[in-house]
Design a protein around this motif. Structure first.
Motif: not given
Length: 194
Positions: A76-86
């Protein structure tokens, strides 16, 4: 390409967004976080990108399920960080592009962080330089915009003035037009904000 480093479970992981708008994490940085084999990741979930001047393997969000349990805190943390880039890319993309005209040449500009920036391709075309004239200049940056395919190189007004100085006296007319017609559109604080 902007790369952001975040601590994930005490490990620094680099994140970025590919020119097509797809977020990624650098595969090598994820290795200490999992015991899973990276060899089993299917090809459609990984790519190669230039990060810090080196070609590295990167993992797309769709590949996270192959390394981490889908509902785990780490996943969940990795998905959140990736989506924040987008979402950061989308914020940049909402900026309006203004087109100025010098003779028959377009000179497109945007205002980022309170300062005017110009498309490097337009500036070099108007002044008769190759696109590499501003390569590695401290006055340039990459920018993603939904109206363009991939990232575009931008140059700050100071970089434009630097190029004009290299073409004097041939570019004298352009210099007068640039200061009087273009830069007068921006307030004095914006001009020197970068």
């Amino acid at each position: 390409m902007k790369i952001r480093t975040e601590l994930v479970a005490g490990t620094p992981v680099r994140f970025g967004v590919r020119s097509v708008g797809t977020p990624f994490a650098v595969t090598r940085d994820l290795a200490p976080l999992t015991s899973a084999s990276f060899a089993r990741i299917e090809p459609q979930h990984k790519r190669y990108c230039v990060v810090g001047g080196r070609v590295v393997s990167v993992l797309l969000e769709s590949g996270l399920d192959q390394l981490f349990a889908p509902n785990s805190l780490l996943h969940q943390r990795l998905v959140t960080l990736m989506r924040s880039q987008t979402s950061r890319g989308r914020q940049r993309a909402s900026v309006d592009v203004t087109t100025h005209r010098y003779q028959h040449f377009p000179l497109r500009s945007v205002q980022l962080d309170g300062a005017p920036w110009f498309l490097t391709a337009d500036v070099t075309r108007v002044l008769g330089f190759s696109r590499t004239a501003l390569h590695r200049s401290p006055h340039t940056r990459l920018w993603h915009h939904s109206g363009f395919t991939g990232a575009r190189s931008l140059v700050h007004a100071d970089g434009v003035r630097e190029l004009v100085g290299k073409r004097m006296p041939l570019s004298h007319q352009f210099a007068i037009w640039f200061e009087a017609d273009v830069m007068s559109c921006y307030d004095d604080t914006a001009v020197h904000a970068a």
